[in-house]
Enzyme design. Structure first.
Site, mmCIF file in Angstrom:
data_model
loop_
_atom_site.group_PDB
_atom_site.id
_atom_site.type_symbol
_atom_site.label_atom_id
_atom_site.label_comp_id
_atom_site.label_asym_id
_atom_site.label_seq_id
_atom_site.Cartn_x
_atom_site.Cartn_y
_atom_site.Cartn_z
ATOM 1 N N ILE A 197 0.833 -1.198 0.000
ATOM 2 C CA ILE A 197 0.000 0.000 0.000
ATOM 3 C C ILE A 197 0.873 1.255 0.000
ATOM 4 O O ILE A 197 0.708 2.136 -0.844
ATOM 5 C CB ILE A 197 -0.972 -0.005 1.211
ATOM 6 C CG1 ILE A 197 -1.871 -1.264 1.168
ATOM 7 C CG2 ILE A 197 -1.806 1.264 1.268
ATOM 8 C CD1 ILE A 197 -2.724 -1.400 -0.078
ATOM 9 N N GLU A 205 10.165 3.022 6.434
ATOM 10 C CA GLU A 205 9.800 1.625 6.667
ATOM 11 C C GLU A 205 10.689 1.116 7.791
ATOM 12 O O GLU A 205 11.898 1.293 7.748
ATOM 13 C CB GLU A 205 10.012 0.826 5.372
ATOM 14 C CG GLU A 205 10.073 -0.684 5.529
ATOM 15 C CD GLU A 205 8.856 -1.276 6.219
ATOM 16 O OE1 GLU A 205 7.731 -0.965 5.817
ATOM 17 O OE2 GLU A 205 9.044 -2.058 7.178
ATOM 18 N N HIS A 263 -7.927 -10.577 -6.463
ATOM 19 C CA HIS A 263 -9.302 -11.051 -6.326
ATOM 20 C C HIS A 263 -10.246 -10.431 -7.360
ATOM 21 O O HIS A 263 -10.025 -9.327 -7.835
ATOM 22 C CB HIS A 263 -9.821 -10.723 -4.921
ATOM 23 C CG HIS A 263 -9.168 -11.520 -3.838
ATOM 24 N ND1 HIS A 263 -7.873 -11.303 -3.448
ATOM 25 C CD2 HIS A 263 -9.629 -12.528 -3.066
ATOM 26 C CE1 HIS A 263 -7.561 -12.151 -2.481
ATOM 27 N NE2 HIS A 263 -8.608 -12.916 -2.233
ATOM 28 N N ARG A 278 -3.367 -10.435 8.777
ATOM 29 C CA ARG A 278 -4.174 -9.435 8.081
ATOM 30 C C ARG A 278 -4.435 -8.277 9.040
ATOM 31 O O ARG A 278 -4.739 -8.500 10.215
ATOM 32 C CB ARG A 278 -5.505 -10.043 7.653
ATOM 33 C CG ARG A 278 -5.388 -11.281 6.774
ATOM 34 C CD ARG A 278 -6.737 -11.975 6.731
ATOM 35 N NE ARG A 278 -6.742 -13.178 5.893
ATOM 36 C CZ ARG A 278 -6.427 -14.400 6.323
ATOM 37 N NH1 ARG A 278 -6.022 -14.581 7.569
ATOM 38 N NH2 ARG A 278 -6.505 -15.432 5.513
ATOM 39 N N SER A 331 -7.498 -8.422 3.328
ATOM 40 C CA SER A 331 -7.933 -9.002 2.072
ATOM 41 C C SER A 331 -9.219 -8.314 1.616
ATOM 42 O O SER A 331 -10.105 -8.078 2.435
ATOM 43 C CB SER A 331 -8.193 -10.485 2.271
ATOM 44 O OG SER A 331 -8.709 -11.056 1.098
ATOM 45 N N CYS A 361 17.399 -25.436 -8.040
ATOM 46 C CA CYS A 361 15.965 -25.769 -8.095
ATOM 47 C C CYS A 361 15.193 -24.770 -8.955
ATOM 48 O O CYS A 361 14.342 -25.149 -9.737
ATOM 49 C CB CYS A 361 15.367 -25.796 -6.694
ATOM 50 S SG CYS A 361 16.212 -26.906 -5.561
ATOM 51 N N CYS A 402 22.137 -23.652 -2.216
ATOM 52 C CA CYS A 402 22.600 -22.342 -2.689
ATOM 53 C C CYS A 402 22.921 -21.351 -1.583
ATOM 54 O O CYS A 402 23.590 -20.358 -1.839
ATOM 55 C CB CYS A 402 21.605 -21.747 -3.693
ATOM 56 S SG CYS A 402 19.997 -21.368 -2.991
#
Lengths: 422, 564
Positions: B91, B110, B128, B394, B421, B489, B529
């Site tokens: 966001i 942040e 969604h 959430r 969500s 992988c 790795c």
């Protein structure tokens, strides 16, 4: 596009042994290695005990690899290092086209009449044994911890718990102790150790490192770096017993919880896999269900000793040579076995049109057993019997049998009988 | 589908004090379980107030404030940005990118050492379709966000796939009612193409569904896009356009005078922004409280996700969930099987309430239950295919809707909060709305113009495995390191890892490199790795191996050099 008779994928103990065998036939071959040095995982196995069967010597991993590598270099067998196989496709003429990637030649293709898959195995991870909790730094598989310690010279932790008594776990318990880390204990979910007895004695007992059976790690604590783990008792069905949780402070969790043969390339080619070994289904020359593709070493099934890895590679190489020189016919029968007694039997199939020579069988028992006989039966006739004082899952067994003129009804079955005679 | 937390059969015997504060209802008291806290909040949410401030505590449980970096310096001291965005999740990053189109001084703080460290790297990556909660802000934003997503992903060089979604039913009655309900909601919201599909049609797309399925609903606009890549791309594009990103920067306090934020105090210095945007995700309520403007409480709803080996990826090329009586009873209500843009099948997420915002531990019972309920939706996948699992939380409010508005009280504070969500799918629309509000607010103070030289296109690190053989070969000839495979992988080269380390937002931890390149995300989970990547990090950054971390301060990869 360069053409080869045989392409070997992997330059560990299996790939190197296969190459030396093929060299004697004069066929055109190449080894593909994704790392910058040949030798596979042996490079980081600086402990001794390799080659007891084959050379009657206690060699270190690098020494064992060196014996093969020296001859590979002498014989000028080509190796593409730092080279990755990104794709293999089967051509209409039954040969295989490999797409390779490396820094020098970018993306390029080669073609092979036969392939030997000698690409080893990988370690199961904490998540694959469903350990819960947080995801901090300090959780390593034993092989990763070994790379940090032996190749790079850095200790991955100062005080750790080791989960799983597989051989690498035991070796790392000793190794970390020798480098000054504290190993709080080795925990094993089963009620018997997973590693070789000699490793329990030499790596744990000699260093007073406790081994806890029927106990497992269920949870990891700590946000940034491991702060503790929860260990818990399990019942005989391996279910966690509530109320037996114990929190152990440590800054590392090292996992030795099993090895899985790497068969992504085999899968992409449609090679049939065995659910028991997780490796390909093979016949006695270690050819898979795809004509011209052979499998050996830990890619075929996880071995206990490197000596047998080399041996299986030589069998696969001989098979590959015969295949290139003279594509034989196949009439396959399945090797039946009692699934309650055996973990697996390799080879899983016998080509009835190719049973002149002795066939090497590799197998492991499902449980710890004493005084048992391995019986090979065809119809009602017993064609082979061998007595064992001890048999345990960590120790792979091998027998060599000639099946010429003895197979009735095209049937072969392995059984375990208790006691000396039947 | 009725979620468990709506069950009001638990009676709270303890006194709860309700007062009005900041036009919200404030709850206080002490109860004996977290479930009771949630129920009280849910009941209060039914009231006419604009939000619920839930200060109810549970005996014996202390809920900590958010984790902060444990150092201070003056790196951003005295800065006077026009706009300060708090929070580097999807966001905050999307808002930064939207605002970077304008001639303004823009800063984002942040608290973690990278963007997308919380919910934005801990979700299913689903875009969604917007077929639930008609009339809500969530639904509105979802529809708009879904429309914007594909073009945005293209501009920012992030893989996006419009996979569509199928909701399956195994009883005619549920199918009849369920499909009618879903289609009606979709219509109200404006979601396109949502309709019933016959089993025969579903089988053409997902051949291996259970034999008892009677029908389904399709939502063709559903898509997938890796959320951590999207967040990084948004933030990097904003930086290209002038954003100042300050990582490991936590807001310690806000100084409010006469209903205006005058100072933002962080561990890296005090900043004097004209406008503050609260995009602090799980911690948005704590930021609101610092501004003396709390009117909502975030209750962290945890979800767990499992990922399957890529070699089973071909079994599903869309998103599928199943509605059944059995499922409604289970604790793992939501969730689906999602074919991610990266090619793995993802299972989940679960949903349950718990007090800790930053507790990302997984639980054996939950993961087991999730797998038992979800794996049977497709034949051929099993527990043994699981390569990893993780948890996220959430940032739900008790009103269970987004808060996208200018503060009613603080003149220069804007909220993008309560973004749960479908927050990821909505992110471009939320950013668009916040951009509108912010610019309007700034325009009250001075004239603001759009940048003439805004760069809307950002190039990511090439993913060589996905290129054609010819393109891949050409790139390797130009840069040899692209030919040296490090992660076997996922087939990631040394060149890609070096690119990540030197990217616009440098990936300086093992996890950051993993999020940028996928190195270590495969079936061996970094077993092979990790040491190789560590060596590359040493070569490229000049740091000592002992300084390298998995995810920032305190998460060192190794403990001691043995040769000294």
């Amino acid at each position: 596009m360069e053409q080869f008779d045989i392409v070997i994928i992997g330059s560990g103990p299996a790939g190197l042994a296969a190459a030396l065998e093929i060299e004697q036939s004069g066929l055109k071959q190449i080894i593909i290695e994704r790392e910058n040095r040949a030798g596979g995982i042996l490079k980081q196995c600086i402990h001794d005990g390799f080659g007891l069967h084959r050379f009657k010597k206690r060699l270190t991993g690098p020494e064992y690899a060196e014996l093969f590598l020296k001859r590979v270099i002498e014989k000028k067998i080509p190796i593409y290092k730092n080279t990755f196989v990104t794709e293999i496709i089967e051509m209409e003429n039954k040969s295989y086209r490999l797409t390779l990637v490396n820094s020098e030649k970018s993306l390029f293709e080669i073609e092979a009449k036969a392939l030997i898959l000698a690409n080893g195995c990988r370690e199961r991870t904490a998540k694959q044994v469903f350990i819960q909790g947080t995801r901090p730094a300090g959780v390593y598989t034993a092989g990763t911890a070994q790379y940090f310690t032996n190749i790079l010279g850095y200790l991955p932790c100062k005080k750790c718990v080791i989960l799983g008594s597989g051989d690498i776990g035991l070796i790392m318990a000793r190794r970390l102790t020798l480098e000054g880390a504290k190993v709080v204990g080795v925990y094993e979910v089963k009620d018997t150790p997973s590693g070789l007895s000699r490793n329990i004695a030499q790596c744990l007992d000699d260093f007073d490192i406790p081994l806890y059976l029927s106990k497992t790690v269920t949870k990891i604590h700590g946000d940034k770096r491991v702060e503790a783990v929860t260990v818990q008792k399990v019942d005989l069905n391996l279910n966690q017993i509530p109320g037996t949780e114990e929190i152990i402070a440590c800054d590392g969790l090292i996992l030795s919880v099993g090895l899985v043969p790497e068969n992504e390339l085999a899968k992409s080619l449609g090679v049939e896999l065995d659910t028991h070994t997780k490796g390909p289904m093979v016949n006695q020359s270690l050819m898979t269900s795809k004509e011209g593709i052979f499998s050996c070493g830990n890619a075929l099934h996880v071995h206990d000793l490197v000596d047998f890895v080399s041996e299986s590679a030589e069998i696969a190489a001989k098979g590959g040579i015969r295949f290139v020189q003279n594509k034989g016919e196949e009439e396959l029968i399945h090797v039946e076995f009692d699934e309650k007694s055996f973990l697996y039997i390799v080879p899983q199939k016998i080509n009835l049109l190719d049973i002149e020579e002795n066939i090497h069988f590799y197998f492991r028992s499902k449980k710890v057993l004493k005084n048992v006989s391995v019986v090979i039966r065809t119809g009602d006739t017993i064609i082979f019997k061998k007595f064992y004082h001890n048999m345990k899952p960590p120790e792979m067994e091998t027998i060599s049998v000639n099946l010429k003129n003895v197979l009735q009804n095209k049937e072969i079955c392995f059984e375990l009988k208790e006691g000396v005679s039947t | 589908m009725i979620a468990k937390y709506y069950q009001f059969d638990i009676i709270i015997n303890k006194p709860i004090i309700c007062t009005e504060e900041n036009n919200a209802i404030k709850l206080e008291g002490e109860v004996s379980s977290w479930q009771e806290v949630i129920i009280a909040g849910k009941v209060a949410a039914k009231s006419k107030y604009r939000g619920v401030i839930n200060k109810i505590t549970v005996k014996g449980i202390t809920v900590p404030s958010f984790q902060r970096p444990n150092f201070t310096d003056n790196i951003i001291e005295g800065q006077r940005p026009d706009v300060l965005i708090i929070g580097g999740g999807v966001i905050g990053a999307a808002i930064a990118r939207a605002l970077s189109k304008w001639e303004i001084d823009l800063m984002l703080v942040e608290k973690e050492c990278d963007v997308a460290m919380h919910a934005s790297s801990r979700n299913d990556g689903m875009v969604h379709p917007g077929i639930t909660h008609p009339g809500s802000l969530k639904a509105k934003m979802n529809i708009r966000g879904n429309e914007m997503f594909e073009d945005l992903a293209k501009e920012l060089d992030v893989p996006f796939k419009r996979t569509g979604m199928f909701i399956l039913f195994n009883s005619w009655l549920e199918y009849l009612f369920g499909s009618t309900f879903i289609i009606r909601n979709a219509k109200k919201n404006g979601a396109k193409g949502v309709k019933r599909v016959k089993v025969k049609e579903i089988r053409k797309i997902i051949p291996n569904i259970p034999s008892d399925i009677v029908g389904g609903v399709t939502a063709p606009t559903t898509g997938v896009c890796p959320p951590y890549e999207m967040t990084t791309a948004l933030a990097e594009n904003a930086i290209m356009n002038g954003l100042k990103l300050s990582l490991e920067t936590a807001v310690i306090n806000l100084v409010e005078t006469n209903n205006e934020i005058t100072k933002v105090i962080t561990n890296r210095g005090t900043v004097y922004p004209k406008v503050v945007i609260n995009a602090a995700g799980l911690f948005a309520d704590e930021i609101a409280a610092m501004a003396n403007d709390q009117f909502f409480t975030i209750h962290p709803r945890k979800g767990e996700i499992a990922l399957l080996d890529k070699n089973k990826g071909d079994l599903l090329n869309t998103i599928v969930s199943q509605v059944s009586a059995n499922l409604l009873k289970s604790d793992t209500k939501g969730g689906a099987l999602v074919k991610t843009a990266e090619g793995n099948i993802l299972v989940g997420p679960t949903a349950f309430e718990q007090p800790y915002k930053e507790d990302y531990s997984t639980d054996y019972t939950n993961i087991n239950a999730l797998l038992e309920v979800k794996l049977p939706i497709i034949k051929g996948i099993e527990k043994g295919d699981v390569i990893t699992y993780l948890a996220g939380t959430r940032a739900a409010t008790y009103k269970e809707d987004f808060i996208i508005e200018k503060s009613k009280k603080i003149k220069n504070l804007i909220y993008a909060a309560g973004i749960q969500s479908p927050g990821y799918a909505s992110s471009p629309a939320i950013a668009e709305e916040i951009e509108r509000i912010t610019i309007q607010l700034l325009k009250e103070k001075r004239e603001i113009n759009k940048k003439k030289n805004f760069m809307s296109v950002r190039k990511g690190i090439p993913n060589l495995k996905l290129l054609s053989k010819q393109e891949r070969g050409e790139l390797i000839s130009k840069r040899r390191d692209y030919g040296h495979i490090v992660c076997r992988c996922e087939e990631i080269s040394k060149g890609e890892i070096i690119d990540a380390i030197h990217a616009t937002i440098p990936a300086l931890t093992l996890d950051a490199i993993k999020r940028r390149t996928r190195a270590g995300m495969g079936r061996c989970q970094g077993g092979f790795c990790t040491p190789l990547i560590a060596q590359i990090m040493v070569e490229e950054t000049g740091k000592n191996m002992l300084e390298l971390t998995k995810k920032g301060d305190g998460s060192n990869l190794v403990s001691k050099f043995t040769k000294s």
